[in-house]
Design a protein around this motif. Structure first.
Motif, mmCIF file in Angstrom:
data_model
loop_
_atom_site.group_PDB
_atom_site.id
_atom_site.type_symbol
_atom_site.label_atom_id
_atom_site.label_comp_id
_atom_site.label_asym_id
_atom_site.label_seq_id
_atom_site.Cartn_x
_atom_site.Cartn_y
_atom_site.Cartn_z
ATOM 1 N N VAL A 14 0.801 -1.228 0.000
ATOM 2 C CA VAL A 14 0.000 0.000 0.000
ATOM 3 C C VAL A 14 0.831 1.274 0.000
ATOM 4 N N GLY A 15 2.149 1.141 0.050
ATOM 5 C CA GLY A 15 2.992 2.336 0.060
ATOM 6 C C GLY A 15 2.719 3.175 1.297
ATOM 7 N N HIS A 16 2.533 4.482 1.083
ATOM 8 C CA HIS A 16 2.295 5.411 2.201
ATOM 9 C C HIS A 16 0.802 5.590 2.521
ATOM 10 N N ALA A 17 -0.073 4.819 1.856
ATOM 11 C CA ALA A 17 -1.519 4.972 2.058
ATOM 12 C C ALA A 17 -1.892 4.767 3.532
ATOM 13 N N LEU A 18 -3.020 5.313 3.909
ATOM 14 C CA LEU A 18 -3.510 5.236 5.287
ATOM 15 C C LEU A 18 -3.739 3.785 5.711
ATOM 16 N N LEU A 19 -3.111 3.405 6.820
ATOM 17 C CA LEU A 19 -3.320 2.083 7.413
ATOM 18 C C LEU A 19 -4.067 2.234 8.725
ATOM 19 N N PRO A 20 -5.186 1.544 8.882
ATOM 20 C CA PRO A 20 -5.835 1.515 10.196
ATOM 21 C C PRO A 20 -5.131 0.465 11.057
ATOM 22 N N LEU A 21 -4.726 0.854 12.253
ATOM 23 C CA LEU A 21 -4.028 -0.047 13.164
ATOM 24 C C LEU A 21 -4.669 0.013 14.538
ATOM 25 N N ILE A 52 1.494 -1.060 19.185
ATOM 26 C CA ILE A 52 0.622 -1.671 18.179
ATOM 27 C C ILE A 52 0.430 -3.148 18.496
ATOM 28 N N LEU A 53 -0.818 -3.612 18.376
ATOM 29 C CA LEU A 53 -1.083 -5.041 18.530
ATOM 30 C C LEU A 53 -0.544 -5.806 17.330
ATOM 31 N N GLU A 54 -0.009 -6.985 17.604
ATOM 32 C CA GLU A 54 0.401 -7.901 16.552
ATOM 33 C C GLU A 54 -0.856 -8.607 16.024
ATOM 34 N N PRO A 55 -0.842 -9.112 14.788
ATOM 35 C CA PRO A 55 -2.010 -9.821 14.272
ATOM 36 C C PRO A 55 -2.427 -10.961 15.207
ATOM 37 N N GLY A 56 -3.714 -11.015 15.529
ATOM 38 C CA GLY A 56 -4.259 -12.065 16.379
ATOM 39 C C GLY A 56 -4.035 -11.874 17.863
ATOM 40 N N GLU A 57 -3.318 -10.841 18.265
ATOM 41 C CA GLU A 57 -3.005 -10.624 19.677
ATOM 42 C C GLU A 57 -4.186 -9.971 20.396
ATOM 43 N N GLN A 58 -4.505 -10.469 21.572
ATOM 44 C CA GLN A 58 -5.567 -9.878 22.378
ATOM 45 C C GLN A 58 -5.070 -8.555 22.977
ATOM 46 N N ALA A 60 -5.317 -6.951 25.932
ATOM 47 C CA ALA A 60 -4.678 -6.949 27.255
ATOM 48 C C ALA A 60 -3.307 -7.614 27.199
ATOM 49 N N ALA A 61 -3.183 -8.695 26.454
ATOM 50 C CA ALA A 61 -1.887 -9.375 26.324
ATOM 51 C C ALA A 61 -0.883 -8.481 25.604
ATOM 52 N N GLY A 62 -1.321 -7.808 24.559
ATOM 53 C CA GLY A 62 -0.437 -6.890 23.838
ATOM 54 C C GLY A 62 0.005 -5.738 24.713
ATOM 55 N N LEU A 63 -0.904 -5.256 25.531
ATOM 56 C CA LEU A 63 -0.582 -4.168 26.454
ATOM 57 C C LEU A 63 0.491 -4.602 27.451
ATOM 58 N N VAL A 64 0.308 -5.768 28.059
ATOM 59 C CA VAL A 64 1.293 -6.281 29.021
ATOM 60 C C VAL A 64 2.656 -6.433 28.335
ATOM 61 N N ARG A 65 2.673 -6.959 27.122
ATOM 62 C CA ARG A 65 3.919 -7.115 26.366
ATOM 63 C C ARG A 65 4.590 -5.769 26.114
ATOM 64 N N GLU A 66 3.816 -4.796 25.631
ATOM 65 C CA GLU A 66 4.373 -3.474 25.315
ATOM 66 C C GLU A 66 4.949 -2.791 26.554
ATOM 67 N N VAL A 67 4.220 -2.824 27.673
ATOM 68 C CA VAL A 67 4.713 -2.175 28.888
ATOM 69 C C VAL A 67 6.013 -2.830 29.338
ATOM 70 N N TYR A 68 6.066 -4.143 29.305
ATOM 71 C CA TYR A 68 7.284 -4.839 29.712
ATOM 72 C C TYR A 68 8.452 -4.487 28.785
ATOM 73 N N GLU A 69 8.211 -4.488 27.487
ATOM 74 C CA GLU A 69 9.272 -4.165 26.530
ATOM 75 C C GLU A 69 9.828 -2.766 26.749
ATOM 76 N N GLU A 70 8.962 -1.803 27.064
ATOM 77 C CA GLU A 70 9.388 -0.411 27.170
ATOM 78 C C GLU A 70 9.890 -0.027 28.547
#
Length: 161
Positions: A14-21, A52-58, A60-70
């Motif tokens: 999609v190049g630079h086109a708008l991506l909904p995430l 950003i959530l990974e594909p298929g990631e719930q 709350a799980a994505g949130l816990v992952r992101e906070v831990y990573e950062e």
């Protein structure tokens, strides 16, 4: 902030086109009701942790992952505080995105707040009456997390009912 591989793969088409995430934001309060913030390495601003959530990631799980990573902290999401489609924006390279952000109020359960990866320059606890300058969307999410009650969302227009 590194761009996730799945976004890079979509950009090939999609190049630079708008991506909904879908993004998640953690508004983390400790026992003294201080707020966890990290200073972002990409622009030097203070912000709540999230990503950003990974594909298929719930969410709350994505949130816990992101906070831990950062921040190096394990958190327990306590409740959703807001669900909002943010305004579209463009990164300096021209990539356009629009986030559906799900913000959670959380509490720490394990670890010591510290920069845990290259996305954070600093990680600190701030009293609510001593917050550094931040963007309006982040301040709005913090405001919703401070309030008790139901999650905040933009109501539909009367004609949509």
């Amino acid at each position: 902030m590194p761009t996730p591989d799945f976004v890079l793969a979509m950009r090939e088409h999609v190049g630079h086109a708008l991506l909904p995430l879908v993004g998640v934001t953690a508004v983390v309060f400790d026992e003294q009701r201080r707020l966890l913030l990290h200073r972002r390495s990409d622009d030097g601003t203070w912000a709540t942790p999230g990503g950003i959530l990974e594909p298929g990631e719930q969410p709350a799980a994505g949130l816990v992952r992101e906070v831990y990573e950062e921040t190096g902290l394990r958190v327990l999401p306590e409740r959703i505080v807001s669900v909002v489609t943010e305004e579209p924006f463009a990164y300096p390279n021209g990539d356009r995105v629009q986030f559906l952000d799900i913000a959670f109020r959380c509490r720490p359960i394990e670890g010591v707040a510290r920069p845990a990866d290259d996305e954070s320059l600093e990680v600190r606890w701030f009293p609510l009456d001593g917050l550094p300058p931040m963007g309006a969307a982040i301040l709005r999410r913090i405001g919703h997390a401070v309030q008790e009650g139901e999650a905040w969302f933009v109501p539909p227009p009367p004609s949509a009912a």
